[in-house]
Design an enzyme around this catalytic site. Structure first.
Site, PDB file in Angstrom:
ATOM      1  N   CYS A  38      -0.372  -4.709   7.883  1.00  0.00           N
ATOM      2  CA  CYS A  38       0.101  -4.821   9.268  1.00  0.00           C
ATOM      3  C   CYS A  38      -0.500  -6.055   9.925  1.00  0.00           C
ATOM      4  CB  CYS A  38      -0.326  -3.562  10.029  1.00  0.00           C
ATOM      5  SG  CYS A  38       0.002  -3.600  11.789  1.00  0.00           S
ATOM      6  N   SER A  40      -1.836  -6.376  12.721  1.00  0.00           N
ATOM      7  CA  SER A  40      -3.127  -6.162  13.413  1.00  0.00           C
ATOM      8  C   SER A  40      -4.304  -6.314  12.471  1.00  0.00           C
ATOM      9  CB  SER A  40      -3.213  -4.784  14.060  1.00  0.00           C
ATOM     10  OG  SER A  40      -1.973  -4.290  14.368  1.00  0.00           O
ATOM     11  N   HIS A  43      -5.923  -9.653  12.984  1.00  0.00           N
ATOM     12  CA  HIS A  43      -6.794  -9.899  14.137  1.00  0.00           C
ATOM     13  C   HIS A  43      -8.255  -9.603  13.785  1.00  0.00           C
ATOM     14  CE1 HIS A  43      -3.493 -10.503  16.864  1.00  0.00           C
ATOM     15  NE2 HIS A  43      -2.947  -9.361  16.515  1.00  0.00           N
ATOM     16  N   HIS A  59      -4.498   0.274   7.860  1.00  0.00           N
ATOM     17  CA  HIS A  59      -4.430   1.421   8.767  1.00  0.00           C
ATOM     18  C   HIS A  59      -3.001   1.963   8.844  1.00  0.00           C
ATOM     19  CE1 HIS A  59      -3.338  -2.167  11.035  1.00  0.00           C
ATOM     20  NE2 HIS A  59      -2.552  -1.352  11.714  1.00  0.00           N
ATOM     21  N   CYS A 162       2.068   3.137  11.424  1.00  0.00           N
ATOM     22  CA  CYS A 162       1.619   2.247  12.502  1.00  0.00           C
ATOM     23  C   CYS A 162       2.766   1.527  13.191  1.00  0.00           C
ATOM     24  CB  CYS A 162       0.596   1.228  12.019  1.00  0.00           C
ATOM     25  SG  CYS A 162       0.129   0.073  13.325  1.00  0.00           S
TER      26      CYS A 162
END
Ligand SMILES: [Zn+2]
Ligand SMILES: [Zn+2]
Lengths: 360, 75
Positions: A38, A40, A43, A59, A162
Protein backbone atom coordinates in the site's frame (compact mmCIF):
# COMPACT_ATOMS: atom_id res chain seq x y z
CA UNK A 1 9.37 -17.40 9.84
CA UNK A 2 10.65 -15.11 7.12
CA UNK A 3 9.71 -11.44 7.03
CA UNK A 4 10.78 -8.25 5.25
CA UNK A 5 12.48 -6.15 7.93
CA UNK A 6 12.99 -2.38 7.79
CA UNK A 7 16.02 -1.33 9.85
CA UNK A 8 16.63 2.18 8.51
CA UNK A 9 14.48 4.68 6.61
CA UNK A 10 15.08 4.79 2.85
CA UNK A 11 17.01 1.50 2.88
CA UNK A 12 15.74 -1.64 1.13
CA UNK A 13 13.82 -4.13 3.26
CA UNK A 14 15.81 -7.26 4.14
CA UNK A 15 14.29 -10.72 4.24
CA UNK A 16 15.25 -12.06 7.66
CA UNK A 17 14.38 -14.93 9.99
CA UNK A 18 12.03 -13.48 12.64
CA UNK A 19 10.69 -15.12 15.81
CA UNK A 20 6.97 -14.79 16.52
CA UNK A 21 5.48 -15.20 20.00
CA UNK A 22 2.64 -17.63 20.95
CA UNK A 23 -0.94 -16.28 20.93
CA UNK A 24 -1.94 -14.67 24.22
CA UNK A 25 -5.53 -15.26 25.46
CA UNK A 26 -7.10 -12.77 23.02
CA UNK A 27 -4.63 -13.10 20.15
CA UNK A 28 -4.82 -14.94 16.85
CA UNK A 29 -2.00 -16.33 14.73
CA UNK A 30 -2.81 -15.76 11.05
CA UNK A 31 -1.03 -17.25 8.05
CA UNK A 32 -1.37 -14.56 5.37
CA UNK A 33 -2.14 -15.79 1.86
CA UNK A 34 -1.94 -12.37 0.19
CA UNK A 35 -0.64 -8.95 1.24
CA UNK A 36 -1.12 -5.71 -0.68
CA UNK A 37 1.74 -3.24 -0.95
CA UNK A 38 0.00 0.00 0.00
CA UNK A 39 1.11 3.55 -0.64
CA UNK A 40 1.03 4.35 3.07
CA UNK A 41 3.84 1.86 3.63
CA UNK A 42 6.01 4.30 1.66
CA UNK A 43 5.39 7.14 4.12
CA UNK A 44 6.99 5.03 6.83
CA UNK A 45 9.73 3.72 4.55
CA UNK A 46 10.83 7.24 3.57
CA UNK A 47 10.61 8.54 7.14
CA UNK A 48 7.95 11.20 6.52
CA UNK A 49 6.07 9.36 9.27
CA UNK A 50 8.74 8.26 11.75
CA UNK A 51 8.37 4.75 13.15
CA UNK A 52 10.53 2.86 15.64
CA UNK A 53 12.84 0.34 14.02
CA UNK A 54 13.44 -2.41 13.30
CA UNK A 55 9.90 -2.94 12.09
CA UNK A 56 8.05 -5.05 9.54
CA UNK A 57 5.82 -2.97 7.27
CA UNK A 58 2.61 -4.14 5.57
CA UNK A 59 -0.95 -3.60 6.77
CA UNK A 60 -3.26 -4.92 4.05
CA UNK A 61 -3.72 -8.66 4.05
CA UNK A 62 -5.97 -11.69 3.99
CA UNK A 63 -5.20 -15.16 5.23
CA UNK A 64 -6.17 -18.23 7.18
CA UNK A 65 -6.35 -18.63 10.95
CA UNK A 66 -3.54 -20.88 12.16
CA UNK A 67 -4.02 -20.82 15.94
CA UNK A 68 -6.18 -18.95 18.45
CA UNK A 69 -5.60 -17.85 22.06
CA UNK A 70 -7.49 -19.43 24.96
CA UNK A 71 -10.24 -16.78 25.14
CA UNK A 72 -10.91 -16.40 21.41
CA UNK A 73 -14.31 -17.71 20.29
CA UNK A 74 -14.94 -15.52 17.21
CA UNK A 75 -12.67 -17.50 14.85
CA UNK A 76 -11.13 -20.97 14.73
CA UNK A 77 -8.27 -22.61 12.87
CA UNK A 78 -8.95 -22.64 9.14
CA UNK A 79 -11.27 -19.62 9.00
CA UNK A 80 -10.63 -17.12 6.22
CA UNK A 81 -10.00 -13.61 7.54
CA UNK A 82 -9.12 -10.09 6.46
CA UNK A 83 -6.92 -8.16 8.88
CA UNK A 84 -7.45 -4.48 9.72
CA UNK A 85 -5.25 -1.98 11.50
CA UNK A 86 -8.34 -0.43 13.13
CA UNK A 87 -8.19 -2.80 16.08
CA UNK A 88 -10.86 -1.77 18.59
CA UNK A 89 -11.19 -2.45 22.33
CA UNK A 90 -15.00 -2.40 22.32
CA UNK A 91 -15.50 -0.53 25.58
CA UNK A 92 -13.85 2.92 25.41
CA UNK A 93 -15.78 6.15 24.75
CA UNK A 94 -14.92 6.07 21.03
CA UNK A 95 -16.01 2.45 20.61
CA UNK A 96 -19.20 2.91 22.62
CA UNK A 97 -20.24 5.94 20.57
CA UNK A 98 -19.79 4.08 17.30
CA UNK A 99 -16.39 5.45 16.33
CA UNK A 100 -14.50 2.18 16.48
CA UNK A 101 -11.81 3.24 14.03
CA UNK A 102 -10.79 6.05 16.41
CA UNK A 103 -10.25 3.66 19.32
CA UNK A 104 -6.85 4.44 20.81
CA UNK A 105 -6.92 1.87 23.59
CA UNK A 106 -3.48 0.36 24.13
CA UNK A 107 -4.95 -3.02 25.06
CA UNK A 108 -5.00 -4.28 21.45
CA UNK A 109 -1.21 -4.30 21.45
CA UNK A 110 1.17 -5.76 24.03
CA UNK A 111 2.50 -3.28 26.56
CA UNK A 112 6.17 -2.45 27.01
CA UNK A 113 6.58 -4.99 29.84
CA UNK A 114 5.31 -8.01 27.89
CA UNK A 115 7.32 -10.14 25.49
CA UNK A 116 7.25 -8.49 22.07
CA UNK A 117 5.03 -10.22 19.50
CA UNK A 118 7.95 -10.09 17.05
CA UNK A 119 11.68 -10.35 17.67
CA UNK A 120 15.00 -11.27 16.09
CA UNK A 121 17.25 -13.20 18.46
CA UNK A 122 15.93 -11.34 21.49
CA UNK A 123 15.86 -7.90 19.83
CA UNK A 124 12.37 -6.31 19.74
CA UNK A 125 10.89 -5.88 16.29
CA UNK A 126 8.18 -3.21 16.45
CA UNK A 127 4.90 -4.50 15.10
CA UNK A 128 3.64 -2.07 12.47
CA UNK A 129 0.12 -0.74 13.17
CA UNK A 130 -0.59 -3.87 15.22
CA UNK A 131 -0.25 -5.97 12.03
CA UNK A 132 3.12 -6.27 10.18
CA UNK A 133 1.93 -8.21 7.15
CA UNK A 134 5.11 -8.51 5.04
CA UNK A 135 5.71 -11.74 6.93
CA UNK A 136 4.83 -15.41 6.70
CA UNK A 137 2.86 -15.24 9.97
CA UNK A 138 1.03 -12.49 11.84
CA UNK A 139 0.20 -12.44 15.55
CA UNK A 140 -2.64 -9.97 16.10
CA UNK A 141 -5.43 -9.07 18.54
CA UNK A 142 -8.73 -10.84 17.82
CA UNK A 143 -10.27 -7.38 17.24
CA UNK A 144 -7.88 -6.76 14.31
CA UNK A 145 -9.55 -9.26 11.97
CA UNK A 146 -12.88 -10.14 10.41
CA UNK A 147 -14.12 -13.49 9.13
CA UNK A 148 -15.09 -13.57 5.44
CA UNK A 149 -16.74 -15.87 2.88
CA UNK A 150 -14.47 -18.61 1.62
CA UNK A 151 -15.46 -18.04 -2.03
CA UNK A 152 -13.75 -14.63 -1.90
CA UNK A 153 -10.33 -14.75 -3.65
CA UNK A 154 -7.62 -13.92 -1.12
CA UNK A 155 -5.68 -11.44 -3.28
CA UNK A 156 -8.80 -9.30 -3.76
CA UNK A 157 -9.75 -9.75 -0.11
CA UNK A 158 -6.37 -8.34 0.94
CA UNK A 159 -7.16 -5.02 -0.78
CA UNK A 160 -10.35 -4.71 1.25
CA UNK A 161 -8.08 -4.73 4.34
CA UNK A 162 -6.92 -1.18 3.66
CA UNK A 163 -7.37 0.64 0.36
CA UNK A 164 -11.01 -0.32 -0.26
CA UNK A 165 -12.04 0.33 3.32
CA UNK A 166 -10.19 3.67 3.35
CA UNK A 167 -11.59 4.96 0.05
CA UNK A 168 -15.12 3.54 0.05
CA UNK A 169 -15.43 4.19 3.79
CA UNK A 170 -14.48 7.86 3.36
CA UNK A 171 -17.37 8.20 0.88
CA UNK A 172 -19.97 6.17 2.80
CA UNK A 173 -19.12 6.94 6.43
CA UNK A 174 -16.90 10.02 6.78
CA UNK A 175 -18.60 12.14 4.09
CA UNK A 176 -21.97 10.43 3.65
CA UNK A 177 -22.28 11.10 -0.10
CA UNK A 178 -25.93 11.20 -1.23
CA UNK A 179 -27.30 10.00 -4.58
CA UNK A 180 -27.04 12.64 -7.30
CA UNK A 181 -24.29 14.69 -5.64
CA UNK A 182 -21.24 16.08 -7.43
CA UNK A 183 -17.97 14.52 -6.38
CA UNK A 184 -14.28 15.05 -7.23
CA UNK A 185 -11.46 12.74 -6.18
CA UNK A 186 -7.86 14.02 -6.32
CA UNK A 187 -5.35 11.19 -6.72
CA UNK A 188 -6.18 7.90 -8.43
CA UNK A 189 -4.02 5.42 -6.56
CA UNK A 190 -5.64 2.47 -4.81
CA UNK A 191 -7.45 4.62 -2.25
CA UNK A 192 -8.59 7.28 -4.72
CA UNK A 193 -9.93 4.63 -7.10
CA UNK A 194 -11.77 3.03 -4.19
CA UNK A 195 -13.32 6.43 -3.36
CA UNK A 196 -14.44 6.79 -6.99
CA UNK A 197 -15.91 3.30 -6.92
CA UNK A 198 -17.60 4.10 -3.60
CA UNK A 199 -19.09 7.30 -5.02
CA UNK A 200 -20.47 5.30 -7.94
CA UNK A 201 -22.03 2.73 -5.57
CA UNK A 202 -23.47 5.61 -3.49
CA UNK A 203 -25.15 6.96 -6.62
CA UNK A 204 -23.20 10.20 -7.08
CA UNK A 205 -24.36 12.11 -10.17
CA UNK A 206 -21.01 13.42 -11.33
CA UNK A 207 -17.68 11.83 -10.37
CA UNK A 208 -14.58 13.72 -11.51
CA UNK A 209 -11.23 11.93 -11.26
CA UNK A 210 -8.10 14.10 -11.03
CA UNK A 211 -4.58 12.71 -11.53
CA UNK A 212 -1.41 13.41 -13.52
CA UNK A 213 -1.13 9.93 -15.04
CA UNK A 214 -3.40 9.09 -17.99
CA UNK A 215 -3.34 5.32 -17.35
CA UNK A 216 -4.74 5.96 -13.85
CA UNK A 217 -7.45 8.19 -15.27
CA UNK A 218 -8.41 5.31 -17.58
CA UNK A 219 -8.66 3.03 -14.53
CA UNK A 220 -10.76 5.72 -12.85
CA UNK A 221 -13.27 5.57 -15.71
CA UNK A 222 -13.37 1.78 -15.45
CA UNK A 223 -14.39 1.98 -11.78
CA UNK A 224 -17.01 4.69 -12.15
CA UNK A 225 -15.59 8.17 -12.91
CA UNK A 226 -17.86 10.14 -15.21
CA UNK A 227 -15.21 12.77 -16.03
CA UNK A 228 -11.42 12.95 -15.80
CA UNK A 229 -8.93 15.81 -15.52
CA UNK A 230 -5.20 15.48 -16.08
CA UNK A 231 -3.84 17.86 -13.44
CA UNK A 232 -0.62 18.43 -15.39
CA UNK A 233 -2.51 21.27 -17.10
CA UNK A 234 -2.15 23.15 -13.79
CA UNK A 235 -5.74 24.33 -13.45
CA UNK A 236 -7.57 21.39 -11.93
CA UNK A 237 -9.58 23.62 -9.58
CA UNK A 238 -10.84 25.83 -12.41
CA UNK A 239 -11.73 22.82 -14.55
CA UNK A 240 -13.65 21.13 -11.73
CA UNK A 241 -15.58 24.29 -10.92
CA UNK A 242 -16.46 24.70 -14.60
CA UNK A 243 -17.48 21.05 -15.10
CA UNK A 244 -19.75 21.15 -12.06
CA UNK A 245 -21.06 24.66 -12.78
CA UNK A 246 -19.95 26.02 -9.43
CA UNK A 247 -18.10 23.34 -7.49
CA UNK A 248 -18.59 19.97 -5.86
CA UNK A 249 -20.75 18.84 -2.97
CA UNK A 250 -17.99 16.45 -1.91
CA UNK A 251 -14.29 16.32 -2.69
CA UNK A 252 -11.76 13.73 -1.58
CA UNK A 253 -8.00 14.19 -1.38
CA UNK A 254 -6.18 10.86 -1.68
CA UNK A 255 -2.55 11.91 -2.07
CA UNK A 256 -1.46 13.56 1.18
CA UNK A 257 -0.10 16.95 0.08
CA UNK A 258 -0.71 20.46 1.38
CA UNK A 259 -1.40 21.76 -2.14
CA UNK A 260 -3.95 19.12 -3.09
CA UNK A 261 -5.66 19.34 0.31
CA UNK A 262 -6.10 23.07 -0.29
CA UNK A 263 -7.35 22.39 -3.83
CA UNK A 264 -9.92 19.93 -2.49
CA UNK A 265 -11.33 22.77 -0.38
CA UNK A 266 -11.22 25.24 -3.30
CA UNK A 267 -13.19 22.83 -5.51
CA UNK A 268 -16.27 22.93 -3.23
CA UNK A 269 -19.56 24.66 -3.91
CA UNK A 270 -21.16 26.46 -0.97
CA UNK A 271 -22.08 24.00 1.75
CA UNK A 272 -19.69 21.41 0.31
CA UNK A 273 -17.40 19.14 2.28
CA UNK A 274 -13.76 18.29 1.55
CA UNK A 275 -12.50 15.05 3.05
CA UNK A 276 -8.73 14.59 3.41
CA UNK A 277 -7.78 10.93 3.20
CA UNK A 278 -4.12 11.27 2.22
CA UNK A 279 -1.41 11.26 4.88
CA UNK A 280 0.07 14.75 4.97
CA UNK A 281 3.60 14.68 6.42
CA UNK A 282 3.92 15.41 10.15
CA UNK A 283 4.57 19.13 10.73
CA UNK A 284 2.95 20.36 7.49
CA UNK A 285 0.29 23.08 7.86
CA UNK A 286 -2.70 23.47 5.51
CA UNK A 287 -3.98 26.98 4.60
CA UNK A 288 -7.56 27.90 3.76
CA UNK A 289 -9.25 31.18 2.84
CA UNK A 290 -11.17 32.16 5.93
CA UNK A 291 -13.91 33.83 3.91
CA UNK A 292 -14.91 30.43 2.48
CA UNK A 293 -16.34 29.47 5.86
CA UNK A 294 -19.09 32.06 5.27
CA UNK A 295 -20.21 29.78 2.44
CA UNK A 296 -20.38 26.91 4.95
CA UNK A 297 -17.59 25.00 3.24
CA UNK A 298 -16.27 22.24 5.44
CA UNK A 299 -13.03 20.28 5.64
CA UNK A 300 -12.50 17.09 7.60
CA UNK A 301 -10.07 14.21 7.97
CA UNK A 302 -10.82 10.56 7.33
CA UNK A 303 -8.76 7.77 8.83
CA UNK A 304 -9.33 4.24 7.50
CA UNK A 305 -12.70 5.29 6.14
CA UNK A 306 -14.23 5.83 9.62
CA UNK A 307 -14.78 2.08 9.46
CA UNK A 308 -16.68 -0.43 11.51
CA UNK A 309 -14.74 -3.08 9.63
CA UNK A 310 -16.43 -6.14 11.12
CA UNK A 311 -19.63 -4.83 9.48
CA UNK A 312 -18.11 -3.12 6.44
CA UNK A 313 -15.66 -5.68 5.09
CA UNK A 314 -18.11 -8.57 4.61
CA UNK A 315 -20.35 -6.07 2.75
CA UNK A 316 -17.44 -5.05 0.51
CA UNK A 317 -16.80 -8.74 -0.20
CA UNK A 318 -20.45 -9.06 -1.27
CA UNK A 319 -20.09 -5.93 -3.42
CA UNK A 320 -17.11 -7.51 -5.17
CA UNK A 321 -18.78 -10.86 -5.72
CA UNK A 322 -21.88 -9.13 -7.10
CA UNK A 323 -19.81 -7.00 -9.50
CA UNK A 324 -20.28 -3.58 -7.89
CA UNK A 325 -16.81 -3.26 -6.38
CA UNK A 326 -13.95 -3.41 -8.88
CA UNK A 327 -10.88 -5.05 -7.44
CA UNK A 328 -9.47 -7.05 -10.38
CA UNK A 329 -8.32 -3.83 -12.08
CA UNK A 330 -6.52 -2.68 -8.93
CA UNK A 331 -3.93 -5.46 -9.01
CA UNK A 332 -1.16 -4.92 -11.55
CA UNK A 333 1.07 -7.79 -10.48
CA UNK A 334 1.41 -10.75 -8.10
CA UNK A 335 4.86 -11.04 -6.55
CA UNK A 336 6.78 -13.07 -3.97
CA UNK A 337 7.85 -11.67 -0.60
CA UNK A 338 11.47 -11.66 -1.79
CA UNK A 339 10.54 -9.12 -4.50
CA UNK A 340 9.05 -6.61 -2.06
CA UNK A 341 11.61 -3.89 -2.79
CA UNK A 342 10.75 -3.92 -6.50
CA UNK A 343 7.08 -3.45 -5.60
CA UNK A 344 7.88 -0.51 -3.31
CA UNK A 345 10.01 1.08 -6.05
CA UNK A 346 7.19 0.66 -8.57
CA UNK A 347 4.80 2.34 -6.13
CA UNK A 348 7.16 5.33 -5.83
CA UNK A 349 7.00 6.02 -9.55
CA UNK A 350 3.20 6.23 -9.30
CA UNK A 351 2.70 4.67 -12.73
CA UNK A 352 1.18 1.37 -11.67
CA UNK A 353 -1.72 -0.01 -9.66
CA UNK A 354 -1.01 -2.33 -6.77
CA UNK A 355 1.38 -5.23 -6.38
CA UNK A 356 0.12 -8.04 -4.19
CA UNK A 357 2.46 -10.45 -2.41
CA UNK A 358 1.33 -14.06 -2.62
CA UNK A 359 2.64 -16.42 0.07
CA UNK A 360 2.67 -20.13 -0.72
CA UNK B 1 24.23 25.15 30.32
CA UNK B 2 21.99 25.18 27.23
CA UNK B 3 18.72 23.44 27.88
CA UNK B 4 16.23 22.61 25.15
CA UNK B 5 12.77 21.20 25.66
CA UNK B 6 11.81 18.40 23.31
CA UNK B 7 8.14 18.84 22.47
CA UNK B 8 5.54 16.43 21.15
CA UNK B 9 4.52 17.03 17.52
CA UNK B 10 1.27 15.14 18.04
CA UNK B 11 -1.45 14.32 20.56
CA UNK B 12 -1.13 10.76 21.87
CA UNK B 13 -0.03 8.48 24.69
CA UNK B 14 3.44 7.75 26.01
CA UNK B 15 3.96 4.07 25.19
CA UNK B 16 7.54 3.52 26.27
CA UNK B 17 10.37 5.60 27.70
CA UNK B 18 13.69 4.44 26.28
CA UNK B 19 16.16 6.76 28.01
CA UNK B 20 16.44 7.99 31.62
CA UNK B 21 17.66 11.31 33.04
CA UNK B 22 21.44 11.38 32.89
CA UNK B 23 21.65 9.38 29.66
CA UNK B 24 24.02 10.73 27.03
CA UNK B 25 22.31 10.89 23.65
CA UNK B 26 23.43 11.40 20.11
CA UNK B 27 21.40 13.12 17.44
CA UNK B 28 18.54 10.79 16.36
CA UNK B 29 18.76 8.53 19.43
CA UNK B 30 15.25 7.50 20.48
CA UNK B 31 14.26 9.01 23.83
CA UNK B 32 10.71 7.74 24.05
CA UNK B 33 7.97 6.24 21.90
CA UNK B 34 4.50 7.78 21.63
CA UNK B 35 1.38 6.01 20.43
CA UNK B 36 -1.19 7.87 18.37
CA UNK B 37 -3.83 6.63 15.92
CA UNK B 38 -2.39 3.07 16.07
CA UNK B 39 1.07 4.34 15.18
CA UNK B 40 4.16 4.13 17.34
CA UNK B 41 6.02 7.39 16.93
CA UNK B 42 9.61 7.64 18.14
CA UNK B 43 10.74 10.94 19.65
CA UNK B 44 14.40 11.42 18.85
CA UNK B 45 17.08 13.59 20.34
CA UNK B 46 17.45 16.66 18.10
CA UNK B 47 21.18 16.86 18.88
CA UNK B 48 23.98 15.47 21.01
CA UNK B 49 23.58 16.03 24.74
CA UNK B 50 22.62 14.65 28.12
CA UNK B 51 19.03 14.14 29.15
CA UNK B 52 18.40 16.44 32.06
CA UNK B 53 14.85 15.34 32.78
CA UNK B 54 12.04 13.21 31.35
CA UNK B 55 8.83 15.17 31.85
CA UNK B 56 6.28 12.37 31.27
CA UNK B 57 5.55 8.83 32.44
CA UNK B 58 4.62 5.72 30.47
CA UNK B 59 0.86 5.71 29.89
CA UNK B 60 0.53 9.54 30.12
CA UNK B 61 -1.58 11.38 27.57
CA UNK B 62 0.32 14.19 25.86
CA UNK B 63 -0.86 17.14 23.77
CA UNK B 64 0.74 18.62 20.69
CA UNK B 65 3.43 21.07 21.80
CA UNK B 66 3.74 19.57 25.29
CA UNK B 67 7.28 19.19 26.64
CA UNK B 68 8.45 15.57 26.84
CA UNK B 69 12.06 15.84 27.94
CA UNK B 70 14.76 18.41 28.62
CA UNK B 71 18.11 18.02 26.92
CA UNK B 72 21.35 19.67 28.02
CA UNK B 73 23.34 20.24 24.86
CA UNK B 74 26.53 21.70 26.41
CA UNK B 75 27.90 18.51 27.80
ZN1 LIG C 1 -2.88 1.16 3.41
ZN1 LIG D 1 -12.07 1.33 22.10
Amino acid sequence: MKAAVLREANKPLEIEEVQISKPGPREVLVRPVAAGVCHSDLHFLDGSYPYPMPTILGHESAGVVEEVGSDVTYVKKGDHVITCLSAFCGHCNKCLTGHLSLCASPEVSRDATEESRLSIQGETVHQFLNLSSFAELMLIHEHALVKVREDMPMDRAALIGCSTTTGVGAVFHTAGVEPGSKVAVIGCGGVGLAAINGAAIAGAGQIIAVDRVDSKLELAKAVGATHTINASSGNAVGEVVEMTQGGCDYTFEAIGLKSTAEQAFQMLCSGGTATIIGMIPVGTMVELHGVDFLAEKKIQGSNMGSNRFRVDMPRFVDFYLSGKLHLDEMISKHIKLADINLALDALKTGQEARHVIMFN
Amino acid sequence: MTLITIESEITGNVWKIEAAAGTATDEEDVILILESMKMEIPVESPEKGIIKEILVNEGDQVQEGQGLAILDTDS
